[in-house]
Design an enzyme around this catalytic site. Structure first.
Site, PDB file in Angstrom:
ATOM      1  N   ASP A  72       0.791   5.048   1.718  1.00  0.00           N
ATOM      2  CA  ASP A  72       0.131   5.752   2.814  1.00  0.00           C
ATOM      3  C   ASP A  72      -0.635   6.985   2.343  1.00  0.00           C
ATOM      4  O   ASP A  72      -1.739   7.255   2.816  1.00  0.00           O
ATOM      5  CB  ASP A  72       1.159   6.150   3.880  1.00  0.00           C
ATOM      6  N   HIS A 107       5.048   0.078   0.047  1.00  0.00           N
ATOM      7  CA  HIS A 107       5.624  -0.833   1.045  1.00  0.00           C
ATOM      8  C   HIS A 107       4.599  -1.839   1.542  1.00  0.00           C
ATOM      9  O   HIS A 107       3.401  -1.730   1.272  1.00  0.00           O
ATOM     10  CB  HIS A 107       6.183  -0.046   2.226  1.00  0.00           C
ATOM     11  N   HIS A 109       0.833  -1.201   0.000  1.00  0.00           N
ATOM     12  CA  HIS A 109       0.000   0.000   0.000  1.00  0.00           C
ATOM     13  C   HIS A 109       0.868   1.252   0.000  1.00  0.00           C
ATOM     14  O   HIS A 109       2.081   1.211   0.238  1.00  0.00           O
ATOM     15  CB  HIS A 109      -0.948   0.009   1.200  1.00  0.00           C
ATOM     16  N   ARG A 128       5.127  -9.222  17.259  1.00  0.00           N
ATOM     17  CA  ARG A 128       5.799  -7.999  16.799  1.00  0.00           C
ATOM     18  C   ARG A 128       5.046  -6.784  17.339  1.00  0.00           C
ATOM     19  O   ARG A 128       3.858  -6.617  17.074  1.00  0.00           O
ATOM     20  CB  ARG A 128       5.812  -7.976  15.272  1.00  0.00           C
TER      21      ARG A 128
END
Length: 311
Positions: free
Chosen positions: A224, A280, A222, A290
């Site tokens: 941003d 990214h 995607h 995570r």
């Protein structure tokens, strides 16, 4: 012997992702990373001295921009040509990206501070959490993943909230946000006073549990600026270590000729201009958990949000 070719049908989602990748690559192809050369800018101290180091990518598919085992004593900055995305929105001279790129620093936030922020996230997320593999906690709006939906943590747990968070937690959060904002401004040559915190800014907790809703599908490529038009600069503060506390989950910049990855390390800050020059995705987490904070900035004061405060 006759060789039969397998015909693989593409579903609409994969076709859309391919189109997004091609569009992002096409906008950058003219001069970004041409000839597999890249310029690495090492910003030396606060004196403003800059040294240039040139090197060749040896891998046409994946390159690690910084590994988990490295400890950067100076920010590692990579420049890329800005996309046309910003021209589709109101421009703010002195803030709207004209110098684009991505950077990684291990000196903005200390390990101790990262550990405190992780404990803050763990306490908040322990109240609920997603049924899928990705949970969020937004201290600004109060959004907290719960099952397949979200609740407002300040309203849903109003009688318990001061047992979960402290004023010191929120002061640390504000202080760290300010340092990240300053680092972005210094790297891209901006006046930090013209940058504004914007939404969504949130903690994320990702594990290997299968996705239950689209909110759990964090791994799709995607842009941003395309997803949130107000975004101009995006940052991530990592709160756990790749390869030690989780597997997969690397941050991947998808460039025309190869992928370039950032391996999370607790206390590491990664930030970048938010347009299609920085297409990214995050790899799927395959084991462990995570933790990270996404901190987002806009140049448009109409989309500014305040630092969170404890009710």
């Amino acid at each position: 012997m006759t060789v039969q070719r397998r015909v693989i049908s593409k579903n609409p989602e994969s076709s859309a992702i391919e189109k997004k990748i091609k569009r992002g690559n096409a906008q950058r192809q003219a001069s970004s990373w041409r000839g597999n050369w890249s310029m690495l800018l090492l910003l030396i101290g606060v004196s403003g001295l800059v040294s240039l180091v040139y090197f060749t990518w040896t891998d046409d598919f994946t390159h690690t921009l910084v590994s988990r085992g490295e400890i950067l004593t100076q920010p590692r900055v990579f420049t890329v040509d800005c996309s046309e995305d910003y021209k589709k929105h109101k421009l703010f001279p002195g803030c709207t990206p004209t110098k684009c790129g991505r950077a990684i620093s291990d000196s903005v936030v200390t390990l101790e501070e990262a550990q405190k922020l992780r404990r803050l996230a763990e306490r908040g997320l322990s109240l609920a959490g997603s049924d899928g593999g990705a949970s969020i906690l937004d201290l600004h709006s109060g959004a907290l993943s719960m099952g397949k939906q979200f609740v407002n943590i300040y309203r849903y747990f109003k009688n318990e909230i001061r047992d979960v968070f402290t004023e010191e937690d929120f002061e640390l959060y504000k202080d760290v946000r300010g340092r990240i904002q300053k680092a972005i401004a210094e790297t891209f040559g901006l006046d930090s006073k013209q940058m504004y915190l914007t939404k969504p800014t949130f903690f994320s907790c990702i594990n290997s549990t299968s996705a239950k809703t689209t909110h759990d599908e964090y791994w799709h490529p995607h842009i941003d600026k395309e997803t949130y038009g107000s975004f101009d600069y995006t940052s991530l503060l990592y709160l756990s270590d790749y390869g030690l506390e989780f597997g997969g989950g690397r941050f991947v910049f998808m460039d025309p000729n190869s992928n370039r990855t950032v391996e999370p390390r607790a206390g590491r800050v990664s930030f970048f201009s938010s347009g299609s020059e920085n297409l990214h995705h995050v790899e799927k987490v395959v084991w462990g958990t995570r933790y990270a904070i996404t901190v987002s900035f806009t140049c448009d004061p109409d989309y500014a949000i305040d630092d969170p405060s404890l009710p």
